[in-house]
Design an enzyme around this catalytic site. Structure first.
Site, PDB file in Angstrom:
ATOM      1  N   GLU A 195      42.161  35.427  40.415  1.00 32.77           N
ATOM      2  CA  GLU A 195      40.749  35.720  40.132  1.00 32.77           C
ATOM      3  C   GLU A 195      40.513  35.803  38.641  1.00 32.77           C
ATOM      4  O   GLU A 195      39.488  35.362  38.134  1.00 32.77           O
ATOM      5  CB  GLU A 195      40.352  37.038  40.809  1.00 32.77           C
ATOM      6  N   ASP A 199      46.153  39.518  41.571  1.00 31.62           N
ATOM      7  CA  ASP A 199      46.535  39.338  40.167  1.00 31.62           C
ATOM      8  C   ASP A 199      45.880  40.377  39.270  1.00 31.62           C
ATOM      9  O   ASP A 199      44.865  40.983  39.624  1.00 31.62           O
ATOM     10  CB  ASP A 199      46.122  37.937  39.684  1.00 31.62           C
TER      11      ASP A 199
END
Ligand code: ZN
Length: 572
Positions: free
Chosen positions: A233, A164
């Site tokens: 994350e 991400d």
């Protein structure tokens, strides 16, 4: 990297992970002399003073892998460089943005469609990886690759990164020199542009690229190689690394992994021709403390001397007037940065260099050093627990007294401290205010002072994470192998044609956190490191507009992963 998190190892309290976006790496990047660190070679502490050995920023022997078929090509070959660039740019063009709050994948697979596109892209881009490694999708979106080693008795080594990226604020798109999801390469500067180039598709792609090369070169690991890629994350890893961590723990158990390498500190310039690698070997802890002042309601025409808002204001004033004291011991990896800067850099005043180097033996110099760094806004929170009053609520109407006023204090806990020490410190201050206004006091529902007619104050620690265990660097063959590999990659690779360059490896610290908080049980050897030279400008743009990295930094990342896998398999 991100600044906050949720489900916390060793903690059952609460949920969070909202809005804590500030890049941990920013802290490192804004240091006056860069974010360097050192290697603790002894144990001394400031408060309770002990000296075993003074720290040194020594040069490490480079560890050359004997299997090195592709190393020269990675650094020198223009065709390889172009192909590598295309792989990174392609990854940046898939906007795997993650928000603060995200659904469970099982509840809304469509929400993650860019991630599934990204998975397809990886399969096309790294055919050998996908042919020879086992791929498991944990919680639908995490990618877990396993390259089976020939010796099942050896603990696997683990490489991680996250898929991400921080969302691009639509209002800032026109501020980007090149569009944020273009992956544009600018030949004049050697920069690759776009969201995720530095945090951290460079690392993710670098890991897969190195393994693809090793497969092509016919390398067979003895020790299994795991690549674990989370997907949230930047919103604390709640759905991603959290589930990966449990999955891996189930499979490998306590200390079942040789080492974990995740995103983190890079290579910092300390002076003319002087560079130091600054892997991060610890992380600060975390706790949010919610304070609620409950008092009598009533009409505002007959108010008490202090409303609950007034009492809360007094509490906040008192907290802010009492910042946490710095603690400074050899345990803090940042001292490594300071030692290297003092020994080899040219950016600190000479009196300060002297203070750093003499600190272990000279109390006066020690105090000078601590007060110098405590006065530096960019450094001070690496030496102490920080506090920030972030949220406040109280009152709803002009003519009604506020029955309840609530505020929240966010703490990032010093590596030498703990959640309970932090809570206790706040509680002691809050108690003085409770006494001053004749209020009761509760901690986590437990009565400390009985409630009075005036009211009571409740203190609720909401989310907590202890500081990360500090990865061993003294008498640790695992660290030595890791550091020796870095030394080789830069001394004999990246800086090969600049023989005047001095290169060191140290330990470091930043204020934020990574997915590694879910991997503590798997190994004590956790290194947060990106094998690329981090210019200050690059640090500033991470999580912000104009994120970019030099392509040379991507190549050194690929070379590092390649050499590290080989070295671990040849030497450990
Ligand atoms: Zn990151």
């Amino acid at each position: 990297m991100q600044g906050g998190y949720d489900k916390l190892p060793g903690s059952d309290s609460g949920r969070f992970g909202q809005g804590l976006k500030k890049s941990a790496m920013l802290a490192a990047g804004t240091l006056a002399f860069g974010a360097i660190a050192w290697r603790a070679t002894g144990d001394w502490s400031f408060g309770n003073f002990q000296v075993q050995e003074a720290p040194k920023c020594g040069r490490i022997e480079p560890l050359k892998p004997s299997f090195n078929k592709s190393i020269e090509m990675i650094f020198e070959d223009a065709t390889f460089r172009d192909e590598s660039l295309a792989k990174l740019s392609g990854a940046v063009r898939i906007p795997t943005e993650i928000q603060d709050v995200n659904p469970q994948p099982a509840d809304d697979l469509d929400y993650y469609k860019e991630f599934f596109r990204f998975h397809e892209y990886l399969a096309q881009t790294f055919p050998l990886v996908h042919k020879h490694l086992k791929l498991e999708k944990v919680n639908h979106v995490n990618l877990l690759y396993t390259w089976e080693g020939s010796d099942a008795s050896l603990e696997p080594m683990m490489l991680t990164a996250h898929q991400d990226v921080v969302p691009v604020n639509p209002d800032t798109v026109d501020q980007w020199t090149f569009p944020p999801f273009s992956g544009h390469y600018d030949n004049a500067t050697d920069y690759v542009w776009g969201r995720g180039t530095g945090d951290c598709k460079n690392l993710l792609i670098g890991e897969l690229e190195a393994i693809e090369l090793l497969l092509k070169d016919g390398f067979q690991p003895r020790r299994s190689v795991i690549v674990a890629l989370g997907f949230d994350e930047e919103s604390s890893g709640i759905l991603g690394a959290n589930t990966l961590g449990d999955f891996l723990y189930e499979r490998y158990g306590d200390n079942g992994i040789y080492s974990v390498v995740d995103e983190g500190g890079g290579i910092i310039q300390l002076g003319k021709n002087v560079f130091v690698a600054a892997p991060i070997t610890a992380e600060k802890g975390y706790v949010d403390i919610e304070v609620t002042v409950s008092g009598a309601g009533g009409h505002s025409s007959v108010p008490p001397d202090h409303t609950t808002i007034g009492v809360a204001a007094d509490l906040i004033t008192l907290l802010e007037a009492n910042p946490f004291e710095p603690t400074f011991t050899s345990k803090n990896p940042i001292y490594g940065l300071l030692t290297c800067a003092a020994e080899h850099g040219d950016k600190l005043p000479s009196s300060m260099r002297k203070a750093i180097l003499q600190a272990p033996h000279d109390k006066k110099q020690r105090e000078k050093m601590v007060s110098f760094f405590s006065a530096d806004k960019r450094l001070r929170d690496l030496l102490r627990t920080s506090q920030a009053v972030d949220i406040i609520k109280g009152g709803i109407k002009a003519n009604a007294l506020p029955e309840v006023t609530t505020f929240l204090v966010n703490h990032r806990i010093d590596v030498n401290s703990s959640v309970s020490q932090t809570v206790e410190r706040d509680l002691a201050l809050i108690k003085t205010v409770a006494e001053k206004f004749n209020y009761g006091l509760f901690l986590a529902g437990e009565e400390i002072i009985p409630p009075t007619k005036a009211g009571f104050i409740s203190v609720e620690p909401q989310k907590s994470l202890e500081p990360a265990p500090i990865s061993p660097t003294v008498d640790s063959p695992t660290w030595d192998l890791f550091a020796g590999t870095i030394q080789n990659v830069f001394q004999n690779g990246h800086f090969k044609h600049e023989p005047d360059t001095e290169f060191y490896v140290a330990t470091s610290l930043v204020s934020g956190n990574t997915d590694t908080k879910y991997y503590w049980r798997l190994t004590k050897n956790i290194y947060r490191f990106m094998a690329m030279v981090m210019e200050a400008d690059i640090m500033r743009t991470i999580h912000s507009v104009n994120e970019h990295i030099p392509m040379s930094g991507h190549l050194s990342t690929v070379a590092f992963v390649y050499e590290y896998i080989v070295n671990v398999n040849e030497q450990a």
